[in-house]
Design a protein around this motif. Structure first.
Motif, mmCIF file in Angstrom:
data_model
loop_
_atom_site.group_PDB
_atom_site.id
_atom_site.type_symbol
_atom_site.label_atom_id
_atom_site.label_comp_id
_atom_site.label_asym_id
_atom_site.label_seq_id
_atom_site.Cartn_x
_atom_site.Cartn_y
_atom_site.Cartn_z
ATOM 1 N N ILE A 49 9.903 -24.982 70.594
ATOM 2 C CA ILE A 49 9.627 -25.031 72.033
ATOM 3 C C ILE A 49 10.890 -24.724 72.820
ATOM 4 C CG2 ILE A 49 8.996 -26.564 73.942
ATOM 5 C CD1 ILE A 49 6.627 -25.630 72.345
ATOM 6 N N SER A 50 12.006 -25.231 72.332
ATOM 7 C CA SER A 50 13.281 -24.972 73.001
ATOM 8 C C SER A 50 13.645 -23.492 72.941
ATOM 9 C CB SER A 50 14.393 -25.807 72.357
ATOM 10 O OG SER A 50 15.649 -25.477 72.901
ATOM 11 N N THR A 51 13.518 -22.877 71.756
ATOM 12 C CA THR A 51 13.903 -21.472 71.647
ATOM 13 C C THR A 51 12.901 -20.566 72.368
ATOM 14 O OG1 THR A 51 12.798 -21.329 69.481
ATOM 15 C CG2 THR A 51 15.149 -21.815 69.488
ATOM 16 N N TRP A 52 11.624 -20.917 72.348
ATOM 17 C CA TRP A 52 10.627 -20.166 73.133
ATOM 18 C C TRP A 52 10.985 -20.203 74.613
ATOM 19 C CZ3 TRP A 52 6.348 -17.128 73.589
ATOM 20 C CH2 TRP A 52 5.609 -17.228 74.761
ATOM 21 N N SER A 53 11.257 -21.382 75.135
ATOM 22 C CA SER A 53 11.570 -21.511 76.555
ATOM 23 C C SER A 53 12.848 -20.759 76.901
ATOM 24 C CB SER A 53 11.718 -22.992 76.924
ATOM 25 O OG SER A 53 10.507 -23.684 76.722
ATOM 26 N N GLY A 80 15.466 -15.964 79.197
ATOM 27 C CA GLY A 80 16.261 -14.766 78.985
ATOM 28 C C GLY A 80 15.546 -13.502 79.421
ATOM 29 N N ALA A 81 14.203 -13.530 79.411
ATOM 30 C CA ALA A 81 13.436 -12.358 79.836
ATOM 31 C C ALA A 81 13.722 -12.002 81.291
ATOM 32 C CB ALA A 81 11.938 -12.613 79.638
ATOM 33 N N GLY A 82 13.931 -13.024 82.111
ATOM 34 C CA GLY A 82 14.214 -12.763 83.514
ATOM 35 C C GLY A 82 15.499 -11.981 83.701
ATOM 36 N N ILE A 115 20.249 -14.327 90.471
ATOM 37 C CA ILE A 115 20.817 -15.681 90.399
ATOM 38 C C ILE A 115 19.741 -16.695 90.065
ATOM 39 C CG2 ILE A 115 21.910 -17.500 91.777
ATOM 40 C CD1 ILE A 115 23.379 -15.228 93.274
ATOM 41 N N TYR A 116 18.569 -16.519 90.630
ATOM 42 C CA TYR A 116 17.442 -17.395 90.295
ATOM 43 C C TYR A 116 17.137 -17.325 88.803
ATOM 44 C CZ TYR A 116 12.500 -18.379 89.508
ATOM 45 O OH TYR A 116 11.332 -18.822 88.975
ATOM 46 N N GLN A 117 17.085 -16.124 88.245
ATOM 47 C CA GLN A 117 16.775 -15.962 86.831
ATOM 48 C C GLN A 117 17.862 -16.573 85.946
ATOM 49 O OE1 GLN A 117 13.996 -15.087 85.740
ATOM 50 N NE2 GLN A 117 13.008 -13.801 87.291
ATOM 51 N N ILE A 118 19.109 -16.511 86.383
ATOM 52 C CA ILE A 118 20.191 -17.147 85.628
ATOM 53 C C ILE A 118 19.972 -18.655 85.563
ATOM 54 C CG2 ILE A 118 22.666 -17.693 85.658
ATOM 55 C CD1 ILE A 118 23.132 -14.880 86.798
#
Length: 444
Positions: free
Chosen positions: A185-189, A194-196, A325-328
């Motif tokens: 779940i952690s790596t999926w999230s 990271g997709a953003g 910045i939001y995606q970061i």
């Protein structure tokens, strides 16, 4: 035989750790599952992130020079007087520099198909391999349709295909994650966060190098291929004929004799039981819906209206940096659950509401003295949004009885899409109302 979204009731005696000979060795191949789920999260959300920007650029080509000139005017204030430019010392705006139709309208087109498929995903009697094949095929079709669109309806179908892929993929991958170590779940999230960053930077970077939007989108066909490789080649698949839990000590599946469990921890035997079980998931769903409603209300209704004239960034560039910045912030918080967990996600909704209040007043009165303050608040907003997502599903993975965890994951996955859709609906009239207000002093 059952699969993702289906439940059966085994009646066998569980393994215990009392006998050392029964305790299996440490799982040395766990890294494959963790890496695979990170890649799957990245690929699943990548098209969704890219599609809004790509569709906008393709629309400009379809609509011709008139639209391009309009977009150029918007970069220089648009509704300012004919001599005003973004780097002028004096501005003289006669109206607020904003589009009459907010990006909330585009957001709705990109989220409603995902919301629809998530709503019915738990009722679809499809094997997981069929589901993922549909996800990969729809993602590839979305890129192809968008790249080769010559009329708007083809472009629209491409956006729908991408949204369908993302929605079905999220519901399926989260449900399937219940058969693995809880850290997937952690790596999926983290991958979805990271997709953003990857989506925004790759599209901007490739077009910045001089590639056309069409060529850029065609290059991105590698992403569905990577998703397929991660799922069918890297991930170690589990037997979903019966629910399984993982012993945290040795990370091996154990079968449970469900007849010995309390009634509220046993598998849901039929659709009537499943529907009646949904209200018990509201403790996870409602806070997450609120977090995303407030978050995307800011992003799609207010970001366009927060503008600092006369600085080193044009209005369009400021908007793009707001999104980056939001995606970061989202990526950081979605990757943080192994370091820090928050059980009370509703607190994040409260903080996000405070952000809505601040950004609303800023959009109306333009009182913030520096864009760097806005950058910091946007980073904070992204941290809250990503934190709400990862902590919600981590709680389900650890708190919900094993026999019901898979179904709970699939149902709760609808929450973020519900919040985003509601935000798109709310952002349009709010954005337009603010656009009609008198011009603030900072623009005069």
């Amino acid at each position: 035989m059952t699969d993702v979204g289906e439940v059966s009731s085994p009646s066998v005696v569980p393994l215990t750790e009392d006998d050392p000979e029964q305790a299996p060795p440490k799982d040395k191949g766990l890294w494959r599952d963790l890496v695979a789920y990170w890649i799957l999260g990245l690929c699943n959300n990548y098209g969704y992130v890219v599609m809004l920007t790509a569709a906008h650029d393709i629309l400009k080509e379809l609509e011709g020079d008139g639209h391009a000139k309009s977009a150029m005017l918007n970069d220089y204030g648009g509704v300012a007087n004919t001599t005003a430019r973004a780097d002028d010392v004096t501005f003289g705006y006669e109206a607020r520099p904003c589009n009459k139709l907010s990006t909330g309208a585009i957001l709705l087109a990109d989220i409603l198909p995902a919301l629809a498929v998530k709503s019915i995903a738990s009722f679809l009697p499809l094997a997981k391999h069929v589901r993922i094949f549909l996800c990969v095929a729809a993602a590839a079709a979305g890129f192809l349709l968008t790249a080769f669109a010559t009329v708007e309806w083809v472009l629209f179908v491409g956006v729908i295909a991408t949204s369908f892929s993302s929605g079905l993929g999220e519901a399926t991958f989260l449900a399937y994650a219940t058969y693995f170590n809880k850290n997937v779940i952690s790596t999926w999230s983290s991958g979805t966060g990271g997709a953003g960053i990857a989506g925004s930077l790759s599209y901007t970077g490739l077009t910045g190098l001089g590639l056309t939007p069409k060529t850029t989108i065609l290059i991105m066909l590698v992403v569905p291929g990577l998703e397929a490789a991660a799922f069918w080649l890297l991930l170690r698949h589990k037997d979903t004929d019966k629910p399984a839990v993982l012993e945290e000590a040795n990370e091996k599946p154990e079968e449970v004799d469900y007849s010995t469990l309390p009634a509220d921890e046993r598998p849901l035997e039929n659709w009537n039981e499943r529907i009646r079980y949904i209200p018990s998931l509201f403790i996870y769903m409602i806070p997450l819906i609120l977090v995303y409603l407030l978050e995307y209300y800011i992003n799609q209704g207010l970001f366009e209206l927060v503008y600092f004239p006369g600085i080193w960034l044009s209005q369009s560039e400021q908007y793009r940096w707001y999104q980056v910045i939001y995606q970061i912030g989202v990526f950081i918080s979605r990757s943080s659950v192994n370091l820090i967990q928050f059980r009370q996600v509703w607190i994040m909704a409260v903080f996000q509401f405070l952000n809505v209040v601040y950004f609303t007043f800023e959009a109306v009165y333009y009182f913030t003295p520096s864009i760097w303050i806005i950058f910091a608040l946007i980073l904070w907003e992204g941290l809250l949004g990503g934190g709400g997502y990862v902590n919600t599903f981590y709680r389900i993975q650890t708190d919900v009885p094993a026999a019901r965890r898979e179904y709970a994951m699939m149902v709760t996955s609808i929450s973020d899409s519900v919040g985003i859709a509601l935000a798109g609906v709310a952002a349009i009239p709010s954005h337009n109302a603010i656009c009609d207000l008198p011009v603030p002093d900072r623009l005069l």
